[in-house]
Design a protein around this motif. Structure first.
Motif, PDB file in Angstrom:
ATOM      1  N   ALA A   1       0.837  -1.202   0.000  1.00 21.36           N
ATOM      2  CA  ALA A   1       0.000   0.000   0.000  1.00 21.36           C
ATOM      3  C   ALA A   1       0.868   1.247   0.000  1.00 21.36           C
ATOM      4  CB  ALA A   1      -0.936  -0.004   1.202  1.00 21.36           C
ATOM      5  N   SER A   2       1.983   1.198   0.742  1.00 21.35           N
ATOM      6  CA  SER A   2       2.903   2.344   0.794  1.00 21.35           C
ATOM      7  C   SER A   2       3.461   2.653  -0.591  1.00 21.35           C
ATOM      8  CB  SER A   2       4.056   2.059   1.763  1.00 21.35           C
ATOM      9  OG  SER A   2       3.595   1.954   3.090  1.00 21.35           O
ATOM     10  N   ILE A   3       3.849   1.625  -1.338  1.00 18.20           N
ATOM     11  CA  ILE A   3       4.399   1.840  -2.678  1.00 18.20           C
ATOM     12  C   ILE A   3       3.351   2.445  -3.600  1.00 18.20           C
ATOM     13  CG2 ILE A   3       5.248   0.643  -4.746  1.00 18.20           C
ATOM     14  CD1 ILE A   3       6.604  -1.355  -2.779  1.00 18.20           C
ATOM     15  N   THR A   4       2.148   1.895  -3.577  1.00 14.58           N
ATOM     16  CA  THR A   4       1.082   2.381  -4.457  1.00 14.58           C
ATOM     17  C   THR A   4       0.721   3.826  -4.141  1.00 14.58           C
ATOM     18  OG1 THR A   4       0.211   0.121  -4.639  1.00 14.58           O
ATOM     19  CG2 THR A   4      -1.263   1.930  -5.274  1.00 14.58           C
ATOM     20  N   GLY A   5       0.599   4.144  -2.856  1.00 15.54           N
ATOM     21  CA  GLY A   5       0.269   5.510  -2.464  1.00 15.54           C
ATOM     22  C   GLY A   5       1.429   6.470  -2.652  1.00 15.54           C
TER      23      GLY A   5
END
Length: 241
Positions: free
Chosen positions: A130-134
């Motif tokens: 989720a951190s990478i996508t956001g």
């Protein structure tokens, strides 16, 4: 196909919601929610680069990652109180940083840095993906502002970037594992892909059982499907030339 603990099919992502400008003090910011996992991604532009890049004309992109004490069911002590970061934290923030750099034309940035802070507000599996996508969206929003202000002539982005988790749970491949699934998975895998479907990183571990080529292909197929849907969401916030 049996329904999972949250009533999803094995090939179904959790509900994803992305809120732009969740805080207004950062140059680029989104809150990304993947099921019950919530990560605040805030990007900062700085007019300096690390020492090893000074005089090169190239820019830099990096990330920091942290989890709030009550992001989990039991309180986790702040790492600052321990005097050092855990190995897990360092591994995740390095993963986020190098994933972002894989889709950035650093030479086109000039000698500037973008730092993306990824703070986990609530954790229910998949915090690093989720951190990478956001973080990609937060970073791209900073770059858009640079173009709008005339600092850059065009976005120094080569492609979109997103990530998700997959795994083998109860002998079946599953997409986007929540914590209860991740904690009992026989195989745990995190996949990072560009919008064009090229691999940036694959982290796969046999937690309980080894896995074969067919299982690997099944998990990667699920990851591609999930990441394609995430990239489509990213396109509502950032449009590449």
């Amino acid at each position: 196909m049996n329904l999972r603990i949250d009533k999803r099919q094995n090939d179904e992502m959790r509900r994803v919601q992305i809120t732009k400008d969740y805080i207004q003090t950062a140059e680029g910011c989104v809150l990304i929610e993947v099921g019950n996992t919530r990560v605040l991604c805030a990007a900062t532009l700085e007019s300096t680069v690390p020492q090893f890049l000074k005089g090169s004309g190239k820019g830099w992109v990096t990330a920091e990652y942290a989890m709030l004490p009550r992001a989990t069911e039991t309180r986790t002590q702040r790492e600052v109180m321990k005097g050092k970061q855990t190995g897990r934290t360092m591994e995740i923030q390095r993963l986020v940083g190098r994933s972002l750099r894989a889709v950035v034309d650093l030479a086109a940035m000039g000698e500037r840095s973008i730092i993306v802070d990824c703070d986990v507000l609530q954790a229910d599996g998949g915090t690093r993906t989720a951190s990478i996508t956001g973080a990609f969206i937060a970073m791209a929003l900073v770059m858009e502002r640079m173009v709008n202000f005339g600092t850059l002539q065009k976005l120094p982005l080569l492609d979109y970037l997103a990530a998700t988790s997959v795994g083998m749970v109860d002998g079946a491949p599953m997409l986007d594992l929540c914590y209860s699934e991740d904690s009992r998975a026989e195989v745990d895998m995190n996949v990072v892909l560009t919008g064009g479907g090229k691999f940036v990183e694959v982290q796969a571990s046999a937690e309980q059982k080894s896995f074969d080529d067919e299982q690997m292909e099944g998990m990667l197929a699920l990851a591609r499907s999930g990441i394609a849907s995430l990239v489509e969401m990213q396109k509502t916030f950032v449009r590449l030339p």
